[in-house]
Design an enzyme around this catalytic site. Structure first.
Site, PDB file in Angstrom:
ATOM      1  CD  GLU A 243      11.371   3.762  13.401  1.00 33.10           C
ATOM      2  OE1 GLU A 243      11.252   4.972  13.665  1.00 33.10           O
ATOM      3  OE2 GLU A 243      11.279   3.311  12.234  1.00 33.10           O
TER       4      GLU A 243
ATOM      5  CD  GLU B   6       7.501   2.024   7.227  1.00 37.45           C
ATOM      6  OE1 GLU B   6       6.325   2.034   7.647  1.00 37.45           O
ATOM      7  OE2 GLU B   6       8.224   3.039   7.195  1.00 37.45           O
TER       8      GLU B   6
ATOM      9  CG  ASP C 114      12.562   3.395   3.149  1.00 39.93           C
ATOM     10  OD1 ASP C 114      12.619   2.191   3.436  1.00 39.93           O
ATOM     11  OD2 ASP C 114      12.581   4.305   4.004  1.00 39.93           O
TER      12      ASP C 114
ATOM     13  CE  LYS D  34      13.835   1.235   5.747  1.00 37.36           C
ATOM     14  NZ  LYS D  34      12.420   1.456   6.180  1.00 37.36           N
TER      15      LYS D  34
ATOM     16  CG  ASP E 100       9.712   6.368   4.000  1.00 40.43           C
ATOM     17  OD1 ASP E 100      10.349   6.487   5.068  1.00 40.43           O
ATOM     18  OD2 ASP E 100       8.709   5.634   3.895  1.00 40.43           O
ATOM     19  CB  SER E 101      13.349   9.886   7.027  1.00 37.31           C
ATOM     20  OG  SER E 101      14.611   9.553   6.473  1.00 37.31           O
TER      21      SER E 101
END
Length: 298
Positions: free
Chosen positions: A192, A125, A93, A123, A54-55
């Site tokens: 991270e 978080e 993401d 993925k 999602d960057s």
């Protein structure tokens, strides 16, 4: 001598081959991509995994942070990446707002990423708090990569982009998160912005691979954002401490574009070799007809 496998000879990377790499102690190479060209070059360079992170909110869509990107945005970009990645294992993401409400919402979003975005895994978080979501998604038959430590979607709660696990209590919380996502069925976990020593201990305690980003060399593999490591960004942009710049794509692109502009202005481009040939006779005939038509119209 370059001994890496040629892309045309590569077998597709599967969850089984990733587990085999982990068992053999072979580091797993992961890189982000956000569209067809960036995925094509990553796949051609023999990346084991391509992450549609999602960057892309910042690097492809010009947003201020990752929180603004939607599930529909992610699906579009996942689809573009998946068309190019013929061998790499593609993970998409789940963006903020697509999995936090309930495990059912998480499953629905993950199914959309797989069915519409053509990814092989998703993925998300979060640690302990999102174990139920991870379990629900894996029960639905979709591989999950977990992500703990600095979780950018929750930067506001974390007080900004800050390293995590720098106290004993913080490190113990990370280990608890890691055990929790492993138990929930995640087949891999991204660590991270964690001190290298803490990440190495967590990696040793788990039986699933860890992928580090700013977490040192003791992880089972590494991931970076492609535009960061290729230097494809404007001068002066802040880079995280953990990024190593392997190329200067921005400078090379700008140099080429500036030369193109200069040659357009001086009519140096296009030169004869950039044009299509035609016989002088045909040109003369065309000119004659055009001139005759012009004469009649006056």
């Amino acid at each position: 001598m370059d001994t890496s496998p040629r892309p045309e000879s590569r077998k597709p990377v599967t969850i089984t081959s990733l587990r085999n790499m982990y068992k053999k102690g072979e580091p797993i190479a992961m890189l982000t991509a956000h569209d067809f060209p960036s995925a094509y070059v990553a796949d051609s360079a023999c990346m084991d995994m391509v992450l549609v992170g999602d960057s892309l909110a910042m690097v492809a869509l010009g947003m201020n942070d990752t929180n603004a990107v939607t599930l529909d945005d992610m699906i579009l970009h996942c689809r573009s990446v998946s068309r190019a990645a013929k061998s790499a294992f593609v993970v998409g993401d789940l963006p903020m707002g697509s999995y936090e409400v309930s495990p059912q919402q998480a499953v629905q979003s993950a199914i959309r990423l797989v069915k519409e975005g053509f990814v092989q895994g998703v993925k998300l978080e979060g640690g302990v708090d999102y174990a139920p979501a991870i379990q629900a998604i894996t029960t639905a038959g979709i591989p999950v990569v977990a992500h703990i430590g600095l979780t950018p979607q929750r930067q506001n709660a974390l007080g900004g982009f800050r390293a995590q696990g720098k106290t004993v209590a913080g490190a113990l919380k990370l280990l608890e998160d890691a055990y929790s996502v492993q138990e929930a069925g995640a087949f891999m976990v991204v660590l991270e912005a964690i001190p290298a020593e803490i990440a190495a201990i967590i990696t040793q305690k788990l039986h699933i691979p860890t992928i580090g980003i700013g977490a040192g060399n003791g992880c089972s593999g590494q991931v970076l954002v492609q535009v960061d490591m290729t230097g494809n960004f404007e001068p002066g942009r802040h880079l995280p401490k953990f990024v190593k710049k392997y190329a200067d794509v921005w400078a090379e692109s700008k140099k080429g574009i500036e030369q193109y502009r200069a040659e357009v202005k001086t009519r140096e481009y296009p030169a004869k070799e950039h044009t299509y040939a035609i016989s002088e006779e045909l040109v003369a005939e065309f000119q004659k007809i055009v001139d005759a038509q012009e004469g009649k119209s006056h």
